[in-house]
Motif scaffolding. Structure first.
Motif, PDB file in Angstrom:
ATOM      1  N   ILE A  19     -11.650  25.708  -0.716  1.00  0.00           N
ATOM      2  CA  ILE A  19     -10.542  26.547  -0.245  1.00  0.00           C
ATOM      3  C   ILE A  19      -9.223  25.786  -0.318  1.00  0.00           C
ATOM      4  O   ILE A  19      -8.196  26.330  -0.739  1.00  0.00           O
TER       5      ILE A  19
ATOM      6  N   PHE B  93     -16.336  30.976  -4.393  1.00  0.00           N
ATOM      7  CA  PHE B  93     -16.080  30.969  -2.953  1.00  0.00           C
ATOM      8  C   PHE B  93     -17.192  31.692  -2.202  1.00  0.00           C
ATOM      9  O   PHE B  93     -17.721  31.179  -1.198  1.00  0.00           O
TER      10      PHE B  93
ATOM     11  N   ILE C 155     -13.316  33.417  -7.079  1.00  0.00           N
ATOM     12  CA  ILE C 155     -13.738  34.257  -5.958  1.00  0.00           C
ATOM     13  C   ILE C 155     -15.261  34.265  -5.847  1.00  0.00           C
ATOM     14  O   ILE C 155     -15.826  34.166  -4.746  1.00  0.00           O
TER      15      ILE C 155
ATOM     16  N   ASP D  58      -5.473  31.794  -3.845  1.00  0.00           N
ATOM     17  CA  ASP D  58      -4.707  31.781  -2.591  1.00  0.00           C
ATOM     18  C   ASP D  58      -4.190  33.180  -2.247  1.00  0.00           C
ATOM     19  O   ASP D  58      -4.232  33.597  -1.076  1.00  0.00           O
TER      20      ASP D  58
ATOM     21  N   PHE E 268      -7.103  35.205  -1.042  1.00  0.00           N
ATOM     22  CA  PHE E 268      -7.542  34.751   0.280  1.00  0.00           C
ATOM     23  C   PHE E 268      -6.608  35.271   1.364  1.00  0.00           C
ATOM     24  O   PHE E 268      -7.054  35.757   2.419  1.00  0.00           O
TER      25      PHE E 268
ATOM     26  N   LYS F 204      -5.917  28.365   5.794  1.00  0.00           N
ATOM     27  CA  LYS F 204      -7.122  28.004   5.037  1.00  0.00           C
ATOM     28  C   LYS F 204      -7.797  26.782   5.678  1.00  0.00           C
ATOM     29  O   LYS F 204      -8.047  25.777   5.018  1.00  0.00           O
TER      30      LYS F 204
ATOM     31  N   GLU G  16      -7.398  38.949   1.748  1.00  0.00           N
ATOM     32  CA  GLU G  16      -8.741  39.190   2.280  1.00  0.00           C
ATOM     33  C   GLU G  16      -8.860  38.773   3.744  1.00  0.00           C
ATOM     34  O   GLU G  16      -9.518  39.433   4.545  1.00  0.00           O
TER      35      GLU G  16
END
Length: 354
Positions: free
Chosen positions: A317, A230, A227, A325, A328, A337, A331
């Motif tokens: 990603i 990312f 995270i 995953d 994501f 993606k 969020e």
């Protein structure tokens, strides 16, 4: 190993008290010699010989001794070894086990095999007389009443002096114990986190030392936790897109990574779009031949940097692990993606950020 007739069970922390007891009540009061008395904290001749297995020596002495005197103090009660000695003595010595209690302690404090027993205090003169008689009998020595009387008086004086100085075990409440356990767990967790940080920093230092390009340097400084990585990649891409300062160029980059054409004039949907296209072409960020789709001029450093940053983010990603995953999806509310998706692009790089 030669067993001695008298064994003193005690806590090593009470050594001053034990030494005084042996000196006055046994050596002087009962004419005991070193070969008559065993106590593990004693000086030369009373305890185990150097190099001896102490626990084996203690077990052997208890098994063969005639009289076990247990000097019970707060520290004695807190020492598992003392409790084990007491249990062994109770099982083997029978009526020849003499526990004696430090003045000031309550009989309610007694634990284990002591709980049902009659236990007298160290300053009980009648009990001391009885103990003197049993000690002399155990050693096979005649009682000397005069010597015992003088020694008993000295012992009672020493007992009064030493008792207040004896160490007490630290007693904590259940709440305090739970609090300490919680603090320990927190400290262990922080230590684990710091150890992880040290490992990451060491890895980064190694990468920096071997870096030969600017991209190698950036890669060395990026976080390894998914995270955090990312977010770092997204921030790099956002900064690179800001540097271009042109909405149309950003749209062409989105088209590029999506594999679709940036048709002109459909790339813009408001009157300012034509001006933005012209500005981008003049700046060298875009190129266009007649009515062909707009293309990025990747020879321009800012354009190449922005495209590489967005592609690196998209690649991360796409290749991330299952845990990422799940994060994501939560969020970004289940969006695909794919940065080429307009919804995802605007969520990832909000227009308000430019």
């Amino acid at each position: 190993m030669s067993a001695k007739p008298i064994f003193i069970s005690h806590a090593n922390a009470d050594k001053e008290l034990v030494d005084a007891f042996v000196d006055y009540m046994l050596d002087i009061g009962a004419n005991a010699a070193k070969e008559d008395v065993f106590y593990s904290s004693g000086h030369s001749g009373y305890g185990a010989n150097s190099g001896t297995d102490l626990m084996a020596e203690i077990r052997g002495q208890i098994a063969e001794t005639t009289l076990v005197i247990a000097l019970v103090t707060p520290m004695y009660q807190a020492r598992p070894v003392c409790i084990a000695e007491l249990g062994a003595a109770w099982g083997r010595a029978g009526n020849n086990l003499f526990p004696v209690l430090l003045p000031g302690m309550s009989r309610e404090e007694l634990k284990g095999v002591l709980t049902p027993m009659t236990v007298r205090y160290m300053n009980d003169e009648d009990f001391l007389t009885e103990l003197h008689s049993r000690a002399c009998a155990a050693m096979g020595k005649k009682q000397d009443v005069a010597s015992f009387t003088r020694a008993k008086s000295r012992w009672l004086e020493e007992l009064k002096r030493i008792s207040p100085t004896l160490r007490r075990p630290t007693v904590v409440t259940e709440a305090q114990l739970k609090d300490l356990q919680s603090k320990l767990e927190d400290a262990q967790n922080r230590l684990a986190e710091k150890s992880k940080e040290v490992a990451v920093l060491s890895h980064q230092i190694g990468l920096l030392k071997s870096a030969t390009t600017e991209e190698d340097r950036k890669e060395a400084l990026r976080p390894t936790e998914p995270i955090e990585r990312f977010e770092a990649l997204r921030e790099e891409a956002l900064e690179a897109l800001r540097a271009l300062n042109n909405r149309v160029v950003r749209e062409v980059i989105r088209a590029k990574i999506g594999g679709f054409s940036a048709e002109y004039p459909n790339i813009f949907n408001d009157p300012s779009g034509a001006d933005l296209v012209a500005e981008a072409i003049d700046a060298g960020h875009l190129k266009r031949d007649d009515e062909e789709p707009l293309e990025l001029d990747e020879s321009f450093p800012k354009v190449a940097t922005a495209l590489e940053a967005v592609e690196a983010l998209q690649e991360f990603i796409a290749d991330a692990n299952d845990a990422f995953d799940e994060w994501f999806d939560e969020e970004f509310e289940g969006l695909p993606k794919k940065l080429s998706s307009k919804l995802v692009w605007d969520k990832m790089f909000p227009p308000s950020q430019f």
